[in-house]
Design a protein around this motif. Structure first.
Motif, PDB file in Angstrom:
ATOM      1  N   GLN A 284       0.874  -1.217   0.068  1.00 11.43           N
ATOM      2  CA  GLN A 284       0.062  -0.051  -0.098  1.00 11.43           C
ATOM      3  C   GLN A 284       0.778   1.275  -0.046  1.00 11.43           C
ATOM      4  N   GLN A 285       1.960   1.227   0.641  1.00 14.37           N
ATOM      5  CA  GLN A 285       2.918   2.398   0.665  1.00 14.37           C
ATOM      6  C   GLN A 285       3.440   2.535  -0.664  1.00 14.37           C
ATOM      7  N   ILE A 286       3.815   1.593  -1.182  1.00 15.34           N
ATOM      8  CA  ILE A 286       4.430   1.435  -2.607  1.00 15.34           C
ATOM      9  C   ILE A 286       3.543   2.057  -3.690  1.00 15.34           C
ATOM     10  N   ALA A 287       2.188   1.552  -3.509  1.00 14.80           N
ATOM     11  CA  ALA A 287       1.079   2.234  -4.585  1.00 14.80           C
ATOM     12  C   ALA A 287       1.000   3.403  -4.230  1.00 14.80           C
ATOM     13  N   ALA A 288       0.799   3.909  -2.895  1.00 12.97           N
ATOM     14  CA  ALA A 288       0.520   5.540  -2.852  1.00 12.97           C
ATOM     15  C   ALA A 288       1.741   6.302  -3.398  1.00 12.97           C
ATOM     16  N   ALA A 289       2.923   5.673  -3.228  1.00 14.82           N
ATOM     17  CA  ALA A 289       4.005   6.529  -3.662  1.00 14.82           C
ATOM     18  C   ALA A 289       4.147   6.498  -5.366  1.00 14.82           C
ATOM     19  N   PHE A 290       3.475   5.235  -5.712  1.00 14.35           N
ATOM     20  CA  PHE A 290       3.714   5.533  -7.301  1.00 14.35           C
ATOM     21  C   PHE A 290       2.648   6.228  -8.095  1.00 14.35           C
ATOM     22  N   ILE A 291       1.418   6.330  -7.600  1.00 12.68           N
ATOM     23  CA  ILE A 291       0.436   7.036  -8.098  1.00 12.68           C
ATOM     24  C   ILE A 291       0.876   8.644  -7.880  1.00 12.68           C
ATOM     25  N   GLU A 292       1.540   8.737  -6.921  1.00 12.27           N
ATOM     26  CA  GLU A 292       1.848  10.422  -6.620  1.00 12.27           C
ATOM     27  C   GLU A 292       3.166  10.694  -7.110  1.00 12.27           C
ATOM     28  N   SER A 293       4.041   9.841  -7.727  1.00 12.85           N
ATOM     29  CA  SER A 293       5.273   9.854  -8.285  1.00 12.85           C
ATOM     30  C   SER A 293       5.146  10.568  -9.782  1.00 12.85           C
ATOM     31  N   PRO A 294       6.010  11.331 -10.293  1.00 12.32           N
ATOM     32  CA  PRO A 294       6.079  11.818 -11.713  1.00 12.32           C
ATOM     33  C   PRO A 294       6.420  10.603 -12.592  1.00 12.32           C
ATOM     34  N   LEU A 295       6.625   9.483 -12.175  1.00 14.70           N
ATOM     35  CA  LEU A 295       6.798   8.106 -13.021  1.00 14.70           C
ATOM     36  C   LEU A 295       5.416   7.378 -13.421  1.00 14.70           C
ATOM     37  N   PHE A 296       4.414   7.912 -12.777  1.00 18.65           N
ATOM     38  CA  PHE A 296       3.044   7.204 -12.972  1.00 18.65           C
ATOM     39  C   PHE A 296       2.428   7.618 -14.611  1.00 18.65           C
ATOM     40  N   GLN A 297       2.621   9.006 -14.955  1.00 18.17           N
ATOM     41  CA  GLN A 297       2.119   9.297 -16.278  1.00 18.17           C
ATOM     42  C   GLN A 297       2.646   8.812 -17.275  1.00 18.17           C
ATOM     43  N   PRO A 298       4.114   8.968 -17.522  1.00 18.12           N
ATOM     44  CA  PRO A 298       4.855   8.232 -18.368  1.00 18.12           C
ATOM     45  C   PRO A 298       4.538   6.796 -18.303  1.00 18.12           C
ATOM     46  N   HIS A 299       4.546   6.199 -17.273  1.00 16.65           N
ATOM     47  CA  HIS A 299       4.120   4.589 -17.600  1.00 16.65           C
ATOM     48  C   HIS A 299       2.821   4.482 -18.142  1.00 16.65           C
ATOM     49  N   MET A 300       1.919   5.322 -17.820  1.00 11.05           N
ATOM     50  CA  MET A 300       0.489   5.006 -18.322  1.00 11.05           C
ATOM     51  C   MET A 300       0.481   5.417 -20.071  1.00 11.05           C
ATOM     52  N   GLU A 301       1.130   6.333 -20.191  1.00 10.25           N
ATOM     53  CA  GLU A 301       1.149   6.672 -21.573  1.00 10.25           C
ATOM     54  C   GLU A 301       1.877   5.517 -22.548  1.00 10.25           C
ATOM     55  N   ARG A 302       3.050   4.969 -21.870  1.00 10.15           N
ATOM     56  CA  ARG A 302       3.660   3.803 -22.822  1.00 10.15           C
ATOM     57  C   ARG A 302       2.632   2.670 -22.807  1.00 10.15           C
ATOM     58  N   LEU A 303       2.141   2.216 -21.846  1.00  8.71           N
ATOM     59  CA  LEU A 303       1.203   1.311 -21.661  1.00  8.71           C
ATOM     60  C   LEU A 303      -0.057   1.463 -22.656  1.00  8.71           C
ATOM     61  N   ARG A 304      -0.519   2.671 -22.883  1.00 15.69           N
ATOM     62  CA  ARG A 304      -1.648   2.824 -23.838  1.00 15.69           C
ATOM     63  C   ARG A 304      -1.099   2.364 -25.294  1.00 15.69           C
ATOM     64  N   GLY A 305       0.265   3.142 -25.533  1.00 18.12           N
ATOM     65  CA  GLY A 305       0.863   2.796 -26.812  1.00 18.12           C
ATOM     66  C   GLY A 305       1.031   1.477 -26.925  1.00 18.12           C
ATOM     67  N   GLN A 306       1.671   0.674 -26.191  1.00 19.07           N
ATOM     68  CA  GLN A 306       2.145  -0.753 -26.439  1.00 19.07           C
ATOM     69  C   GLN A 306       0.920  -1.619 -26.495  1.00 19.07           C
ATOM     70  N   LEU A 307      -0.419  -1.211 -25.691  1.00 18.21           N
ATOM     71  CA  LEU A 307      -1.366  -2.219 -26.007  1.00 18.21           C
ATOM     72  C   LEU A 307      -2.149  -1.973 -27.195  1.00 18.21           C
ATOM     73  N   GLN A 308      -2.085  -0.503 -27.592  1.00 22.29           N
ATOM     74  CA  GLN A 308      -2.585  -0.248 -29.026  1.00 22.29           C
ATOM     75  C   GLN A 308      -1.710  -1.067 -30.147  1.00 22.29           C
ATOM     76  N   LEU A 309      -0.617  -1.154 -29.887  1.00 18.30           N
ATOM     77  CA  LEU A 309       0.324  -1.928 -30.890  1.00 18.30           C
ATOM     78  C   LEU A 309      -0.003  -3.276 -30.936  1.00 18.30           C
ATOM     79  N   LYS A 310      -0.314  -3.974 -29.588  1.00 21.77           N
ATOM     80  CA  LYS A 310      -0.473  -5.302 -29.580  1.00 21.77           C
ATOM     81  C   LYS A 310      -1.732  -5.551 -30.285  1.00 21.77           C
ATOM     82  N   LEU A 311      -2.725  -4.663 -30.121  1.00 22.75           N
ATOM     83  CA  LEU A 311      -4.029  -4.859 -30.673  1.00 22.75           C
ATOM     84  C   LEU A 311      -4.108  -4.820 -32.248  1.00 22.75           C
TER      85      LEU A 311
END
Lengths: 477, 477
Positions: free
Chosen positions: A359-386
């Motif tokens: 829970q500590q890790i999850a809280a830190a992750f969604i509040e960190s500047p790392l979350f948004q770039p991860h989500m953008e990459r994820l969206r792009g990669q899922l679209q590529l797989k689709l």
């Protein structure tokens, strides 16, 4: 796992006999219980079947096991001292409300566990390269454990609930506070808590059909009567709710409006509104399961029902498992305070909440500047797989399957045009090294399959489709 | 948590009214639901009660809340649009099998949460200085997260099960293998799984009385009939089992033989043997809960029943929560394979297992050279606390209480000599800043208390006893 020592001085069959004897004596296989077949043990220990035959013969000579012709080897019911009995564990295991999970799911799970090379269109999991491994490790290595953080958090670690309140407002337009959020061990536990604590055996519920939840034995285990909410390519059709309500006294609606599992459909805005209006007019709670909305490929995040619900009719369920780190096993429920209090109290009796560290890790992750770039990459990669999957299906199974292309998520829902037997198709596919989930598992009629494209590598997708096409030809012919 | 901004330009009552309005509009307090009392809100926000009175008046003028004379303020049932109804959430919250937790426990929990200065003889938790904080942090910072570690571990992370098999042999003399171990989210979940999956509503069980499990609503929630196993200062008396079995068709025995919660007793060797012999003769399963045996002060670790059980009658439950890191929330069940398979399968429907990260940390901790020194320090410190408590009781409550001195664990069980009302004694104690748990919560007759000495600092113990003595005098006079 134990394996015989091939370099050792003791013959393999003796090592196996000794190991089995130890397991029997220490109660892993109680008196009277069946032992694995010779074939299965040979596979497990990587030995010839004749070696296992010898090992069992050895144990038979000790009176520890017995086998009758044509039946399985089992532990002798009489090997312990005369005045001692073993509890009839098989009877105990039949108790309680939990129904066993479905055989299709077990078959797929067993196949995937045995053979790591199977191309996996079955699991609703991100492939390793889509998981934020470095991010989670960096955050974990910066986290500080303190035992008082973890004390009495049956509602969930407060800083995570605060972080989630911000997250839900920012990404989902849901305005709530930490006190209206319960942290769960994933969406499965959210649904379990709702079905166990807010409903009683015999209650009727309406569930999208097909639906992910139809693959769960959970509702049946809770003794609920389940009625189908029909769907089409624009999501659930809310017109039928009123009739279900008056005819069966429906107590709750379960929907998964965004990139639904298994159909990938997105509930259209006008239907979303009609669904909410109907439910709030009837005073009928909606359970909105929303694990995939942040994967929307080219559009805005579709709005949740909860964000437009002024009547407090919606229990909103979310999770990190499909978009970030499945290994954290973090989900949440947003609900009126009184409902949250009830669920948190019941949970004290179940598991008292779970470790604060993820829970500590999850809280830190969604509040960190790392979350948004991860989500953008994820969206792009899922679209590529689709895109890769759609192209491969057109190339290798054109005319054999029909589907709509989803705008987000990880599920492609295919109608198989030739008439087939779901189980046989699955067997042929597994035999060729590719896995999918038959649509009937989700309550659909026969002849559909769910292809989940998050788990295979981009480079495996076409090969997987070729194998699927071969399997299909094998059952059709 | 939200607090009004004392430096801001907006009056406090307006800020509070706005905040409440927002919570109402967003469904935290649904239409018709009760709002906190003026006194409670004033306490919560740290303002005068008159400020809250003004805030509620403001909301009344908007038609959002209503209060009738002599009753609580509540959200107006009519504030939303005319054709919209809120589900009757209070009715939903009455559904399901879960009974609410006991009021004594809630009262103690609420008092401890509100006031951090209370000397805590109530919680079964280690004080911060006894927790291996540095060790856990060092291990966590050296751990590596990988999502595939966490996939499909409803039975528990395999390397932790392997490490536990070694641990159980080394420290508890239990010979088992990873496949006979299920990892749970603490002993609470172990008991929950057993009561939900191996028993059916209406089944009879026998439970030590007094017993920790009597304080749990869990068995009642599962619809079990509970019969008492009598105890004395040498632990449970097994002679009565046969009668209970023939009279009530007892299906399972629940015992906590080592430094029992709440009595601190150690089950003597001859009784241990008689218990096991009787159970195995009757084919009756024993659930052996063993969270504290590694705290034995000056003696060897007392042997578990499981280690001597050749009849596979024992389900063995353990946990790290009381001896190492409560924040990891890791427990386990050791049982015959078929039982483990059943529990793991049911668990897929409940929560699919939990995060692999605390499991990785726990595995690394018990395998590391840090574990043994931690346990030695813990045993020494618990003994010091016990000695301090015993001395203080003799000095300040001599003649008022009677007790036996335990040889391990964290619980001292006291008979209160003067006749008292448990609830009044607790109230007086909490008022003076000291908490304990009344014995009646564990199924004992009135006039007992459990003093748990792991949580307070050594330096607080005498002061706590002085306060207890004052509280006792206040109720006796």
């Amino acid at each position: 796992m134990w394996k015989p020592d091939r370099e050792g001085a003791i013959p393999l069959y003796r090592q196996i006999a000794d190991h089995l004897q130890e397991m029997i004596v220490h109660g892993e296989y109680p008196p009277g219980s069946p032992l694995p077949s010779e074939r299965k043990l040979a596979e497990l220990y990587g030995v010839n079947r004749s070696t296992v035959v010898l090992a069992y013969a050895e144990l038979r000579s000790l009176g520890l096991v017995e086998s009758r012709p044509g039946s399985k080897t089992q532990v002798s019911s009489s090997w312990t001292q005369a005045d001692s009995r073993t509890p009839e564990w098989h009877r105990y295991a039949e108790n309680g409300g939990f129904l066993p999970n479905l055989p299709f799911l077990r078959r797929i799970r067993d196949a995937l566990a045995l053979d790591g090379t199977i191309i996996d269109f079955a699991s609703g999991k991100l492939s390793t390269d889509l998981s934020p491994i470095r991010e989670i490790n960096d955050i974990m290595h910066g986290c500080s454990y303190h035992p008082d953080n973890g004390s009495d958090v049956s509602q969930g670690f407060p800083p995570l609930r605060e972080a989630l309140a911000d997250f839900l407002e920012r990404y989902r337009g849901i305005r709530t506070t930490a006190s209206s959020i319960l942290i769960t061990s994933g969406s499965q536990q959210s649904l379990y808590l709702i079905s166990q604590c807010l409903l009683s055996p015999g209650d009727a519920i309406a569930v999208e059909t097909p639906s992910f939840t139809r693959s769960l034995s959970m509702f049946q285990s809770a003794g609920l009567r389940i009625y189908p909410l029909p769907m089409d390519e624009n999501g659930v059709r809310p017109e039928g709710i009123r009739k279900l309500y008056s005819r069966y006294r429906i107590k709750m609606l379960f929907v998964n409006p965004n990139f639904q599992n298994p159909t990938g459909t997105l509930l259209q805005a006008d239907r979303r509104k009609l669904l909410l209006d109907t439910a709030s007019e009837l005073g009928l709670p909606i359970v909105e399961d929303d694990p995939l909305s942040l994967t929307a490929y080219n559009t805005d995040y579709p709005p949740p029902i909860k964000a437009e619900d002024a009547s407090s009719s919606t229990l909103y369920i979310g999770s990190f498992s499909k978009i970030a780190a499945a290994g954290l096993r973090i989900g949440w429920i947003v609900a009126p305070k009184s409902v949250i209090a009830r669920l948190a109290d019941a949970r004290r009796q179940m598991d008292m909440g779970f470790s604060v560290i993820p829970q500590q890790i999850a809280a830190a992750f969604i509040e960190s500047p790392l979350f948004q770039p991860h989500m953008e990459r994820l969206r792009g990669q899922l679209q590529l797989k689709l895109d890769t999957l759609v192209e491969a299906l057109h190339r290798h199974m054109g005319g054999l399957v029909q589907f709509s292309v989803p705008q987000g998520g990880m599920h492609l829902w295919c109608k198989v045009v030739p008439e087939i037997h779901d189980g046989k198709f699955l067997d042929e596919a597994l035999k060729r090294g590719v896995a999918f989930v038959p649509g009937s598992l989700y309550g659909a009629e026969s002849g559909y399959m769910r292809l989940t494209y998050a788990r295979p590598q981009v480079g495996q997708i076409e090969e997987g489709v070729i194998k699927l096409a071969e399997a299909l030809r094998a059952v059709v012919e």
